[in-house]
Scaffold this motif. Structure first.
Motif, PDB file in Angstrom:
ATOM      1  N   UNK A 176      31.706 -85.929  11.876  1.00  0.00           N
ATOM      2  CA  UNK A 176      32.460 -85.270  12.957  1.00  0.00           C
ATOM      3  C   UNK A 176      31.518 -84.508  13.867  1.00  0.00           C
ATOM      4  N   UNK A 177      30.623 -83.717  13.277  1.00  0.00           N
ATOM      5  CA  UNK A 177      29.669 -82.926  14.065  1.00  0.00           C
ATOM      6  C   UNK A 177      28.793 -83.841  14.908  1.00  0.00           C
ATOM      7  N   UNK A 178      28.291 -84.911  14.306  1.00  0.00           N
ATOM      8  CA  UNK A 178      27.439 -85.855  15.025  1.00  0.00           C
ATOM      9  C   UNK A 178      28.200 -86.531  16.156  1.00  0.00           C
ATOM     10  N   UNK A 179      29.436 -86.928  15.899  1.00  0.00           N
ATOM     11  CA  UNK A 179      30.254 -87.612  16.895  1.00  0.00           C
ATOM     12  C   UNK A 179      30.489 -86.722  18.128  1.00  0.00           C
ATOM     13  N   UNK A 185      34.402 -95.072  12.288  1.00  0.00           N
ATOM     14  CA  UNK A 185      34.786 -94.004  11.399  1.00  0.00           C
ATOM     15  C   UNK A 185      35.939 -94.480  10.526  1.00  0.00           C
ATOM     16  N   UNK A 186      35.766 -94.315   9.233  1.00  0.00           N
ATOM     17  CA  UNK A 186      36.815 -94.676   8.279  1.00  0.00           C
ATOM     18  C   UNK A 186      37.955 -93.669   8.360  1.00  0.00           C
ATOM     19  N   UNK A 187      39.196 -94.136   8.361  1.00  0.00           N
ATOM     20  CA  UNK A 187      40.319 -93.193   8.372  1.00  0.00           C
ATOM     21  C   UNK A 187      40.294 -92.303   7.130  1.00  0.00           C
ATOM     22  N   UNK A 188      40.589 -91.027   7.334  1.00  0.00           N
ATOM     23  CA  UNK A 188      40.626 -90.053   6.246  1.00  0.00           C
ATOM     24  C   UNK A 188      41.964 -89.343   6.295  1.00  0.00           C
ATOM     25  N   UNK A 189      42.619 -89.260   5.152  1.00  0.00           N
ATOM     26  CA  UNK A 189      43.923 -88.593   5.048  1.00  0.00           C
ATOM     27  C   UNK A 189      43.871 -87.574   3.925  1.00  0.00           C
ATOM     28  N   UNK A 206      49.984 -82.824   6.808  1.00  0.00           N
ATOM     29  CA  UNK A 206      49.215 -84.055   6.618  1.00  0.00           C
ATOM     30  C   UNK A 206      48.141 -84.101   7.694  1.00  0.00           C
ATOM     31  N   UNK A 207      46.901 -84.198   7.272  1.00  0.00           N
ATOM     32  CA  UNK A 207      45.761 -84.267   8.182  1.00  0.00           C
ATOM     33  C   UNK A 207      45.209 -85.680   8.167  1.00  0.00           C
ATOM     34  N   UNK A 208      45.104 -86.283   9.357  1.00  0.00           N
ATOM     35  CA  UNK A 208      44.562 -87.627   9.493  1.00  0.00           C
ATOM     36  C   UNK A 208      43.413 -87.580  10.489  1.00  0.00           C
ATOM     37  N   UNK A 209      42.265 -88.094  10.072  1.00  0.00           N
ATOM     38  CA  UNK A 209      41.102 -88.203  10.954  1.00  0.00           C
ATOM     39  C   UNK A 209      40.735 -89.683  11.012  1.00  0.00           C
ATOM     40  N   UNK A 210      40.721 -90.236  12.233  1.00  0.00           N
ATOM     41  CA  UNK A 210      40.392 -91.655  12.394  1.00  0.00           C
ATOM     42  C   UNK A 210      39.554 -91.859  13.648  1.00  0.00           C
ATOM     43  N   UNK A 211      39.427 -93.103  14.079  1.00  0.00           N
ATOM     44  CA  UNK A 211      38.576 -93.429  15.232  1.00  0.00           C
ATOM     45  C   UNK A 211      39.097 -92.841  16.542  1.00  0.00           C
ATOM     46  N   UNK A 212      40.403 -92.523  16.597  1.00  0.00           N
ATOM     47  CA  UNK A 212      40.991 -91.971  17.819  1.00  0.00           C
ATOM     48  C   UNK A 212      40.839 -90.455  17.921  1.00  0.00           C
TER      49      UNK A 212
END
Length: 160
Positions: A152-155, A1-5, A93-99
């Motif tokens: 996200x839903x798939x994960x 998953x690519x990090x998203x900010x 600040x919203x960060x979505x990453x592999x963790x």
């Protein structure tokens, strides 16, 4: 998953969306009228059957009425409490990453790991992430690209 900010403001409109979208899936979908009824009946009983000063009965009736007002105006009550908090109006600040998902504002840092998410609920305007601890976190779809929402839903659904 690519990090998203991304960043967003914790505004009244955003908080109203959170409340409206989360309410049908929360613990208190139906208001509990038993507590105010017990308060009102106990207060009335004290007023009718006790010869002592009527302060306790009046206090219980006042608390029962206050609880009924709380139930009737729970959305406005919740929004007012949120807007009085120190985080209201701040930049988040919203960060979505592999963790997982991390939110940060000037006062708090919250992290929700992918392994801690039990299930996901998709609503019309957002995603409700239900943690194993029972807590919920709301993500507005307006903040996220469609591909990331699908990912996200798939994960999360793929884990189960």
């Amino acid at each position: 998953m690519q990090p998203f900010n991304t960043q967003f403001t914790l505004s009244r409109d955003f908080l109203a969306e959170c409340f409206d979208q989360s309410l049908p899936y929360g613990k208190n979908v139906k208001p509990n009228y038993l507590f105010p009824i017990l308060l009102l009946s106990s207060g009335a009983g004290l007023l009718l059957f006790i010869e002592q000063p009527k302060i306790a009965g009046c206090t219980l009736i006042a608390l029962g009425v206050l609880e009924l007002i709380h139930i009737r105006f729970r959305r406005a009550w919740w929004l007012a409490r949120q807007m009085l908090g120190k985080s209201a109006g701040s930049e988040v600040k919203l960060t979505i990453d592999k963790d997982g998902i991390q939110t940060q504002n000037p006062y708090t840092i919250t992290a929700l790991l992918w392994t801690d998410i039990e299930r996901i609920i998709e609503t019309d305007l957002g995603l409700i992430l239900v943690a194993k601890s029972g807590g919920q976190q709301y993500l507005s779809k307006s903040l996220l690209p469609a591909e990331l929402i699908d990912e996200i839903v798939t994960k999360i659904k793929g884990k189960h």
